[in-house]
Design an enzyme around this catalytic site. Structure first.
Site, PDB file in Angstrom:
ATOM      1  N   SER A   1      -5.011  -9.473   6.854  1.00 37.05           N
ATOM      2  CA  SER A   1      -4.432  -8.035   6.958  1.00 37.05           C
ATOM      3  C   SER A   1      -3.995  -7.802   8.491  1.00 37.05           C
ATOM      4  O   SER A   1      -4.592  -8.427   9.162  1.00 37.05           O
ATOM      5  CB  SER A   1      -5.374  -7.078   6.686  1.00 37.05           C
ATOM      6  OG  SER A   1      -4.959  -5.803   7.226  1.00 37.05           O
TER       7      SER A   1
ATOM      8  N   ASP B   1       0.863  -1.287  -0.136  1.00 33.25           N
ATOM      9  CA  ASP B   1       0.011  -0.063   0.028  1.00 33.25           C
ATOM     10  C   ASP B   1       0.857   1.252  -0.060  1.00 33.25           C
ATOM     11  O   ASP B   1       0.590   2.112  -0.691  1.00 33.25           O
ATOM     12  CB  ASP B   1      -0.925  -0.080   1.058  1.00 33.25           C
ATOM     13  CG  ASP B   1      -2.034  -1.077   1.214  1.00 33.25           C
ATOM     14  OD1 ASP B   1      -1.952  -1.927   0.337  1.00 33.25           O
ATOM     15  OD2 ASP B   1      -2.985  -0.806   1.789  1.00 33.25           O
TER      16      ASP B   1
ATOM     17  N   ASP C   1      -8.209   3.570  11.609  1.00 34.09           N
ATOM     18  CA  ASP C   1      -6.804   4.404  11.629  1.00 34.09           C
ATOM     19  C   ASP C   1      -6.777   5.636  11.078  1.00 34.09           C
ATOM     20  O   ASP C   1      -6.193   6.511  11.305  1.00 34.09           O
ATOM     21  CB  ASP C   1      -5.685   3.168  11.113  1.00 34.09           C
ATOM     22  CG  ASP C   1      -5.362   2.283  11.934  1.00 34.09           C
ATOM     23  OD1 ASP C   1      -5.569   2.426  13.099  1.00 34.09           O
ATOM     24  OD2 ASP C   1      -4.883   1.200  11.634  1.00 34.09           O
TER      25      ASP C   1
ATOM     26  N   ARG D   1      -1.290   4.299  17.280  1.00 38.25           N
ATOM     27  CA  ARG D   1      -1.409   5.506  16.197  1.00 38.25           C
ATOM     28  C   ARG D   1      -1.098   6.547  16.811  1.00 38.25           C
ATOM     29  O   ARG D   1      -0.592   7.519  15.925  1.00 38.25           O
ATOM     30  CB  ARG D   1      -2.927   5.392  15.925  1.00 38.25           C
ATOM     31  CG  ARG D   1      -3.160   3.947  15.112  1.00 38.25           C
ATOM     32  CD  ARG D   1      -2.099   3.431  14.360  1.00 38.25           C
ATOM     33  NE  ARG D   1      -2.505   2.075  13.663  1.00 38.25           N
ATOM     34  CZ  ARG D   1      -1.697   1.182  13.322  1.00 38.25           C
ATOM     35  NH1 ARG D   1      -0.413   1.452  13.636  1.00 38.25           N
ATOM     36  NH2 ARG D   1      -2.359   0.229  12.367  1.00 38.25           N
TER      37      ARG D   1
END
Length: 403
Positions: free
Chosen positions: A179, A16, A125, A96
């Site tokens: 994932s 990505d 996210d 995060r």
């Protein structure tokens, strides 16, 4: 769309963000600065720099944030005993705000006018990264490619990568069909067969923990020492926050501790099913609650438990840098001044059992709680008036109902 002069990208080197790097250069005609965080994910980061260099990136940041992550984010959260929806130990959520903080720092340091990330438009996210960035840099411009481009499938990403000569490293054994997100606290798994909530994941999905059925046949005793609510030693061996958590991960993994299969409510309104492995965190939560049971006043403990769901939701939804989370943290940290001592635990086939706790700051008084002669430490007749006063409203209500 307006052009950006310079963009700081949260860059993992995977499919990505490798595509995003090239896409940002072409779409925004911008110079890109890359930032890769080592927060204990255990992945090989040596390939990140040459992959970025291949596309002309001159400023490449690869930062070891493992200690900061555990010390300043994981441990404060565990002082609150935070669980989202009663089960999830927030392993992805808590990483995060640190990544957002460092990304903003690098962006400002290198003269960027924008930041970018690889989070999708369906997930949590994107919210966590961007709320964190806005709290720390109100004027920042955020570029979220997943909300702009039409590369909305793995096949399209792979085709784009092939067209533009973007190297995609294939993992040994073909990689995982899920994932995955990993750090020093946990690994999460989503996608693939997990998108059917009735489907039972196979045992080979798990990376950190042994199948409890195959765990050692004998229990292991472990002792954890706490100082002001933080774990500082395991079995008498002191270590840094990361070292302590890493040791607990090893012990938990050996005994099959910390697996979770959960359907959760995302902040954006979608239900999602994921599996999580949090071996060290599961042990740490059990130990922390055990030492608090000795050291916290009853009303302190109950207040913390009332506030915990709110605290957990703030972390999950991306409000780490909000004034309300900071205020809650100050209250929680104030309760931890006397949370000192040792907890003994028994680890056995996926379970963690309390096996003893002691503290110089204990509020436990054996002369009060004993069933034997307390030598006058407690006058049992005092309970009569206490009960009658507390029962007054109940008696009043019952008399009304009888009329």
């Amino acid at each position: 769309m307006s052009k950006s002069r310079k963009i700081a990208l949260a860059y993992s080197g995977g499919l990505d963000t490798s595509v995003i790097l090239k896409w940002l250069q072409d779409t925004y005609d911008a110079e890109v600065v890359t930032f890769t965080a080592d927060i204990g994910q255990g992945e090989e980061l040596d390939s990140v720099r040459p992959k970025a260099q291949q596309f002309g990136v001159k400023e490449i940041f690869i930062d070891d944030l493992r200690e900061e992550f555990v010390r300043d984010f994981v441990f404060p959260m565990f002082r609150a005993n935070a669980l989202y929806e009663g089960e999830y130990l927030l392993g992805t959520s808590i990483a995060r705000p640190l990544i957002a903080k460092r990304l903003v720092e690098i962006a400002r340091q290198t003269g960027c006018d924008s930041i970018s990330h690889g989070a999708t438009g369906k997930g949590n996210d994107q919210v966590r990264f961007e709320l964190g960035a806005y709290a720390l840099w109100p004027e920042v411009k955020v570029i979220a490619p997943w909300r702009e481009w039409d590369l909305n499938s793995r096949e399209k990403l792979l085709a784009y990568a092939e067209k533009h000569g973007i190297p995609i490293t294939k993992k040994k054994g073909g990689g995982s069909p899920y994932s995955m997100d990993a750090n020093a606290l946990h690994i999460s798994y989503e996608g693939g067969g997990l998108e059917d909530p009735w489907w039972c994941p196979p045992d080979d999905i798990w990376r950190l923990t042994r199948n409890p059925e195959d765990a050692p046949a004998e229990a292991q005793i472990v002792t954890i020492e706490f100082d002001k609510g933080d774990a500082v030693a395991v079995d008498g061996v002191r270590g840094t926050p990361f070292e302590v958590l890493d040791k607990l991960n090893q012990l938990g993994g050996l005994h099959g501790i910390g697996r979770l299969d959960l359907v959760e409510n995302r902040y954006v309104g979608i239900k999602s099913r994921g599996c999580y492995e949090t071996p060290g965190g599961t042990i740490l939560l059990k130990a922390h609650r055990a030492i608090e049971s000795l050291c916290l006043d009853r009303e302190q403990a109950h207040l913390k438990d009332e506030l915990m769901p709110k605290y957990a939701s703030l972390v999950y939804n991306g409000y780490w840098w909000s004034p309300e989370r900071r205020a809650l943290q100050a209250l929680i940290d104030a309760t931890q001044e006397r949370v000192n001592g040792e907890v003994r635990l028994k680890l056995y086939k996926g379970n963690v059992y309390n096996a003893g706790r002691r503290s110089k700051d204990s509020l436990f008084d054996a002369t009060l709680s004993t069933f034997e002669d307390d030598r006058g430490a407690y006058n049992q007749k005092d309970a009569e008036g206490f009960i009658r006063l507390n029962g007054l409203r109940l008696r009043t209500g019952a008399k009304r109902d009888q009329r």
